[in-house]
Design an enzyme around this catalytic site. Structure first.
Site, PDB file in Angstrom:
ATOM      1  N   GLU A 133       0.822  -1.217   0.000  1.00 37.44           N
ATOM      2  CA  GLU A 133       0.000   0.000   0.000  1.00 37.44           C
ATOM      3  C   GLU A 133       0.857   1.269   0.000  1.00 37.44           C
ATOM      4  O   GLU A 133       0.547   2.252  -0.679  1.00 37.44           O
ATOM      5  CB  GLU A 133      -0.926   0.021   1.236  1.00 37.44           C
ATOM      6  CG  GLU A 133      -1.959  -1.090   1.270  1.00 37.44           C
ATOM      7  CD  GLU A 133      -3.059  -0.947   0.211  1.00 37.44           C
ATOM      8  OE1 GLU A 133      -3.059   0.042  -0.540  1.00 37.44           O
ATOM      9  OE2 GLU A 133      -3.904  -1.861   0.143  1.00 37.44           O
ATOM     10  N   ARG A 137       0.572   3.850  -3.084  1.00 39.24           N
ATOM     11  CA  ARG A 137      -0.091   5.136  -2.811  1.00 39.24           C
ATOM     12  C   ARG A 137       0.908   6.265  -2.580  1.00 39.24           C
ATOM     13  O   ARG A 137       0.649   7.400  -2.959  1.00 39.24           O
ATOM     14  CB  ARG A 137      -1.021   5.015  -1.599  1.00 39.24           C
ATOM     15  CG  ARG A 137      -2.095   3.955  -1.803  1.00 39.24           C
ATOM     16  CD  ARG A 137      -3.212   4.089  -0.807  1.00 39.24           C
ATOM     17  NE  ARG A 137      -3.942   2.830  -0.677  1.00 39.24           N
ATOM     18  CZ  ARG A 137      -5.232   2.748  -0.387  1.00 39.24           C
ATOM     19  NH1 ARG A 137      -5.946   3.831  -0.199  1.00 39.24           N
ATOM     20  NH2 ARG A 137      -5.827   1.584  -0.261  1.00 39.24           N
ATOM     21  N   ASP A 260      -4.503  -9.737  -8.890  1.00 38.62           N
ATOM     22  CA  ASP A 260      -4.743  -8.763  -9.968  1.00 38.62           C
ATOM     23  C   ASP A 260      -3.520  -7.989 -10.493  1.00 38.62           C
ATOM     24  O   ASP A 260      -3.075  -8.162 -11.627  1.00 38.62           O
ATOM     25  CB  ASP A 260      -5.862  -7.775  -9.559  1.00 38.62           C
ATOM     26  CG  ASP A 260      -5.707  -7.194  -8.140  1.00 38.62           C
ATOM     27  OD1 ASP A 260      -4.671  -7.435  -7.495  1.00 38.62           O
ATOM     28  OD2 ASP A 260      -6.629  -6.482  -7.687  1.00 38.62           O
ATOM     29  N   GLU A 378     -11.815   0.672 -10.687  1.00 40.43           N
ATOM     30  CA  GLU A 378     -11.367  -0.185 -11.787  1.00 40.43           C
ATOM     31  C   GLU A 378     -12.253  -0.133 -13.025  1.00 40.43           C
ATOM     32  O   GLU A 378     -11.762  -0.125 -14.160  1.00 40.43           O
ATOM     33  CB  GLU A 378     -11.216  -1.635 -11.301  1.00 40.43           C
ATOM     34  CG  GLU A 378      -9.992  -1.878 -10.433  1.00 40.43           C
ATOM     35  CD  GLU A 378     -10.105  -1.404  -8.985  1.00 40.43           C
ATOM     36  OE1 GLU A 378     -11.187  -0.912  -8.593  1.00 40.43           O
ATOM     37  OE2 GLU A 378      -9.112  -1.515  -8.241  1.00 40.43           O
TER      38      GLU A 378
HETATM   39  C1  DMJ Z   1      -6.117   0.582  -5.387  1.00 43.08           C
HETATM   40  O1  DMJ Z   1      -5.410   0.853  -4.232  1.00 43.08           O
HETATM   41  C2  DMJ Z   1      -5.254  -0.054  -6.443  1.00 43.08           C
HETATM   42  O2  DMJ Z   1      -5.853   0.091  -7.684  1.00 43.08           O
HETATM   43  C3  DMJ Z   1      -4.983  -1.508  -6.183  1.00 43.08           C
HETATM   44  O3  DMJ Z   1      -4.242  -2.119  -7.206  1.00 43.08           O
HETATM   45  C4  DMJ Z   1      -6.269  -2.257  -6.026  1.00 43.08           C
HETATM   46  N1  DMJ Z   1      -7.217  -1.632  -5.183  1.00 43.08           N
HETATM   47  C5  DMJ Z   1      -7.340  -0.223  -5.043  1.00 43.08           C
HETATM   48  C6  DMJ Z   1      -8.556   0.354  -5.691  1.00 43.08           C
HETATM   49  O4  DMJ Z   1      -9.649  -0.435  -5.738  1.00 43.08           O
END
Ligand code: DMJ
Length: 471
Positions: A133, A137, A260, A378
């Protein structure tokens, strides 16, 4: 702030057009018909109006964060209080918003926020942070904003953060632990997943290129390779692995959360660094994903859950997080699958007017525990990429419908709120920083002039921070 908006281009006329847009947002069918017949001029004008609407919604949420949570990580939009991820704040929302403020043309606000972050953000803190994270971020945004502004103080902060994160890779396999202490370098939690292992190469790699220190790229790449080498005989990965033993602890495979962005970063790592190893890895997985996960049912075209070893179907689940995959598919040149999957994602969205976290696509029922909508981006991200590659106005219509639903169900008097259950639309006291980093930014990019961001020159991280290929 409103003054800033009103001074841009059309002044007070914007207020009038906004009122017209809001009244149109729910007349989707009529709007589609109008667009199909409309001229290029009409479309350009409507796009510009929608982009301005997104800017004003962004400003609405941003002002709420500033008023009630400035200096903290996140705003709690119902109680109008602040929340922090750790004992001490890391300014998550402010940092996640840095490049978005620039891209959306809020120059003064961007500059003030950048100065605030530089003056107040220190990583010299005795706290355990989640490497994944903090990387997507914070590190990604600092590097991206450095490239946008040339402010070397941001690169200094990024290098300091990257250096403090490096101990995560000190496992017997080279795959990262989940948590690291920013001050002591102590690590925790050896059981992690492909997304957390494999979503580092863009940020760490860019940091290497910009600082001329290969260590960041090399460690992130080794982690990817170690993970890839543990794929099954049918080229799939599971959803949990132990980085000390290298053994899988959960063999379920899908394109959803926990896996993912591992796939996303193989493709994007190739696009950003032209590293052919990453392309080969992506191509191998892509073939297996299409062979084993793809499912065509009466309800649409989906990617479900299977066992990574046998390829046997484990569940017909698909959710809000999976909706990133059309963007990846179309970026990889598979427009046909991308368009079909995006149509299913939009059907999932329209079931209730906001998408659930997890849907059983065989029944179109929400999976127990999967009814929330966390303001995720997404599906919008995929509409943006699909519009970029196809120029089909139906993706603008999708964005318009989604924007209208967000305003209807998630907007509060001070910002935006996540939804506890999309069947009741009851709000939650939470607003993730990716509302600024991704959700509203992707909506803006979808409607804005294409020159705002040249996708041939940048690669967007999984948190939508653009990284420029300048090396
Ligand atoms: C985000 O922090 C990023 O896109 C991550 O890869 C997946 N989830 C969240 C948004 O849904």
């Amino acid at each position: 702030m409103l003054v800033e908006l009103l001074h841009r281009k059309h002044g007070a006329a914007i207020l009038l057009t906004l009122a017209i847009i809001f009244s149109q947002l729910h007349c989707q069918e009529a709007a589609v018909d109008k667009n199909a017949k409309g001229t290029h001029g009409d479309l350009a004008e409507e796009k510009a109006q929608l982009a301005e609407t997104v800017r004003s919604e962004y400003l609405h949420a941003w002002n709420g964060y500033k008023r009630y949570a400035w200096g903290s990580d996140d705003l709690k939009p119902l109680s109008k209080t602040a929340s922090n991820w750790h004992e001490e704040p890391l300014l998550m929302s402010a940092v996640d918003a840095l490049d978005g403020l620039v891209l959306m043309g809020f120059e003064k606000e961007a500059e003030r926020t950048r100065e605030f972050v530089i003056d107040n953000l220190s990583f010299d803190k005795d706290i355990f942070v989640k490497n994944f994270e903090i990387n997507i971020r914070l590190l990604g945004s600092l590097i991206s904003c450095y490239q946008l502004t040339n402010d070397s103080r941001l690169l200094d902060l990024a290098e300091d953060l990257g250096t403090r994160l490096l101990p995560v890779f000190d496992s017997p396999t080279g795959m990262p632990y989940t948590y690291v202490n920013l001050k002591t370098g102590e690590v925790r939690a050896p059981i992690t997943n492909p997304a957390e292992i494999g979503t580092l190469i863009l940020e760490f790699g860019a940091l290497s290129k910009l600082t001329d220190k290969p260590v960041f790229y090399d460690k992130a790449k080794r982690a990817l390779v170690e993970l890839y080498e543990r794929r099954s005989a049918i080229d799939l990965v599971g959803q949990a692995i132990n980085v000390e033993t290298g053994a899988w602890v959960d063999s379920i495979s899908h394109v959803s959360g926990r896996i993912d962005s591992y796939y996303e970063y193989l493709l994007k790592g190739w696009l950003l660094f032209e590293d052919t190893d990453l392309k080969e890895m992506w191509d191998t997985h892509r073939a297996a994903i299409n062979r084993y996960l793809e499912m065509e049912t009466e309800t649409g075209f989906w990617y479900g859950w299977v066992d990574m070893v046998t390829g046997e179907r484990a569940a017909t689940y698909f959710g809000a997080l999976d909706a990133f995959f059309p963007a990846v598919l179309v970026s990889a040149g598979d427009r046909e699958r991308a368009e079909k999957l995006q149509a299913s994602c939009f059907a999932m969205w329209n079931l209730h007017g906001l998408e659930p976290e997890l849907l059983d696509f065989s029944t179109m029922e929400i999976v127990p525990g999967g009814a929330a909508y966390h303001l995720r981006p997404e599906i919008i991200e995929s509409a943006y990429y699909l519009y970029h590659h196809t120029k089909d106005p139906k993706y603008l219509e999708m964005g318009k419908k989604i924007l209208g639903d967000l305003i209807t169900y998630c907007k509060t008097d001070v910002a935006y709120a996540a939804i506890k259950d999309v069947r009741t639309m009851e709000k939650m006291d939470a607003m993730e920083s990716f509302l600024f980093g991704e959700t509203l930014k992707y909506l803006y990019l979808l409607f804005a002039d294409e020159e705002t961001l040249d996708l041939d020159e940048v690669v967007l991280t999984t948190e939508a921070h653009p990284l420029r290929k300048i090396w």
